[in-house]
Motif scaffolding. Sequence first.
Motif, mmCIF file in Angstrom:
data_model
loop_
_atom_site.group_PDB
_atom_site.id
_atom_site.type_symbol
_atom_site.label_atom_id
_atom_site.label_comp_id
_atom_site.label_asym_id
_atom_site.label_seq_id
_atom_site.Cartn_x
_atom_site.Cartn_y
_atom_site.Cartn_z
ATOM 1 N N ILE A 2 45.657 -3.285 17.880
ATOM 2 C CA ILE A 2 45.455 -4.621 18.453
ATOM 3 C C ILE A 2 44.048 -5.127 18.143
ATOM 4 N N LYS A 3 43.059 -4.233 18.271
ATOM 5 C CA LYS A 3 41.676 -4.644 17.998
ATOM 6 C C LYS A 3 41.448 -4.956 16.521
ATOM 7 N N SER A 4 42.105 -4.221 15.625
ATOM 8 C CA SER A 4 41.874 -4.397 14.196
ATOM 9 C C SER A 4 42.605 -5.616 13.637
ATOM 10 N N ASN A 5 43.684 -6.032 14.240
ATOM 11 C CA ASN A 5 44.449 -7.185 13.770
ATOM 12 C C ASN A 5 43.867 -8.455 14.387
ATOM 13 N N PRO A 6 43.371 -9.398 13.568
ATOM 14 C CA PRO A 6 42.742 -10.604 14.128
ATOM 15 C C PRO A 6 43.717 -11.481 14.908
ATOM 16 N N LEU A 7 44.987 -11.499 14.502
ATOM 17 C CA LEU A 7 45.971 -12.320 15.209
ATOM 18 C C LEU A 7 46.251 -11.753 16.601
ATOM 19 N N LEU A 8 46.335 -10.430 16.705
ATOM 20 C CA LEU A 8 46.621 -9.795 17.993
ATOM 21 C C LEU A 8 45.386 -9.695 18.873
ATOM 22 N N SER A 9 44.204 -9.652 18.263
ATOM 23 C CA SER A 9 42.985 -9.501 19.068
ATOM 24 C C SER A 9 42.743 -10.716 19.958
ATOM 25 N N GLU A 10 43.255 -11.891 19.546
ATOM 26 C CA GLU A 10 43.140 -13.078 20.395
ATOM 27 C C GLU A 10 43.844 -12.865 21.741
ATOM 28 N N TYR A 11 44.966 -12.172 21.679
ATOM 29 C CA TYR A 11 45.772 -11.965 22.878
ATOM 30 C C TYR A 11 45.566 -10.579 23.491
ATOM 31 N N GLY A 12 44.525 -9.893 23.072
ATOM 32 C CA GLY A 12 44.259 -8.542 23.565
ATOM 33 C C GLY A 12 44.054 -8.477 25.067
#
Length: 153
Positions: free
Chosen positions: A138-148
């Motif tokens: 989640i932290k490494s993926n920029p798309l998922l990090s928004e919703y972390g």
Amino acid sequence: MADGKKLQPIIIKRIKKSGHAAHGGAWKIAYADFVTAMMAFFLLMWLLGSTAKGELDGIASYFASPVKVSLMGGPGTGNSSSILPGGGRDLSKSFGQMDSGDKERAAKVMGAQMAQEAKARQEAARLDALEQKIAEIIKSNPLLSEYGSQIQL
């Protein structure tokens, strides 16, 4: 008749008293049903309070999967005949049903319990590692990090 007087007939007027037509007796039936239900509830609570832990577990597992337990039987059908935690004649025991001469079976049960605990610890460690791996993705993926902050593991 000798004096010439006529005998008059005696008239008795009877007044018929009727019951109270407004409410009748239906409340008695409802009250009897209520009292019977309360008695059954009290007996159920009393029996559940005086039932051994193994039997309670058996009852709970029956209602969880009644067909499986009734067809296959097994440890879920109630494995204790005593209210005391250890059951049997020896009150110093606190695990399962153990008779005074049943040391080998007790060791086998304790070994199985230790193996089950070790398996549970291993599973918990595996889940923790999986949680860390997902958090890193989640932290490494920029798309998922928004919703972390909205993802809970």
